[in-house]
Design a protein around this motif. Structure first.
Motif, mmCIF file in Angstrom:
data_model
loop_
_atom_site.group_PDB
_atom_site.id
_atom_site.type_symbol
_atom_site.label_atom_id
_atom_site.label_comp_id
_atom_site.label_asym_id
_atom_site.label_seq_id
_atom_site.Cartn_x
_atom_site.Cartn_y
_atom_site.Cartn_z
ATOM 1 N N PHE A 13 0.858 -1.184 0.000
ATOM 2 C CA PHE A 13 0.000 0.000 0.000
ATOM 3 C C PHE A 13 0.892 1.232 0.000
ATOM 4 O O PHE A 13 1.756 1.386 0.849
ATOM 5 N N ASN A 14 0.685 2.104 -0.959
ATOM 6 C CA ASN A 14 1.452 3.338 -1.057
ATOM 7 C C ASN A 14 0.492 4.493 -0.809
ATOM 8 O O ASN A 14 -0.278 4.866 -1.685
ATOM 9 N N SER A 15 0.512 5.040 0.398
ATOM 10 C CA SER A 15 -0.448 6.087 0.734
ATOM 11 C C SER A 15 -0.158 7.377 -0.018
ATOM 12 O O SER A 15 0.979 7.659 -0.388
ATOM 13 N N ARG A 16 -1.201 8.131 -0.215
ATOM 14 C CA ARG A 16 -1.036 9.386 -0.957
ATOM 15 C C ARG A 16 -0.257 10.408 -0.143
ATOM 16 O O ARG A 16 -0.153 10.311 1.068
ATOM 17 N N GLY A 17 0.290 11.365 -0.867
ATOM 18 C CA GLY A 17 1.023 12.428 -0.211
ATOM 19 C C GLY A 17 2.522 12.208 -0.175
ATOM 20 O O GLY A 17 3.225 12.880 0.557
ATOM 21 N N ARG A 19 6.228 11.209 -2.620
ATOM 22 C CA ARG A 19 6.797 11.565 -3.927
ATOM 23 C C ARG A 19 6.326 10.667 -5.067
ATOM 24 O O ARG A 19 6.515 10.995 -6.226
ATOM 25 N N TYR A 20 5.747 9.514 -4.763
ATOM 26 C CA TYR A 20 5.263 8.618 -5.807
ATOM 27 C C TYR A 20 3.790 8.843 -6.128
ATOM 28 O O TYR A 20 3.248 8.199 -7.011
#
Length: 87
Positions: A13-17, A19-20
């Motif tokens: 899971f890559n949370s928003r906010g 650099r990606y």
């Protein structure tokens, strides 16, 4: 990587906010992470892994911000989170 090598399905899971993220806008809150993003991610994993109607749970491994998001969702008793993950 160790779990994937042992044939576990692994989703990151890559949370928003960060650099990606597709946008650098910071117009969200912890509530958005806990009440929108995590349930949507769990629903995606359950659907993609064929667990939607199986009654089987998933295992969440979280650290730092991820743990905060999971605990916030569990504290709010989000039905998607609590039905998929048993603490």
């Amino acid at each position: 990587i160790a779990l994937a090598r042992r044939c576990f399905l692994v989703y990151a899971f890559n949370s928003r906010g960060n650099r990606y993220s597709p946008t650098n806008k910071w117009d969200f809150s912890w509530d958005d992470h806990a009440l929108k993003d995590l349930p949507a991610s769990i629903a995606f994993v359950r659907s993609n892994a064929g667990l939607s109607n199986s009654g089987r749970n998933i295992t969440l491994i979280a650290h730092s911000q991820g743990a905060t998001i999971v605990l916030a969702a569990l504290a709010r008793r989000d039905p998607v989170v609590t039905s998929a993950v048993k603490p």
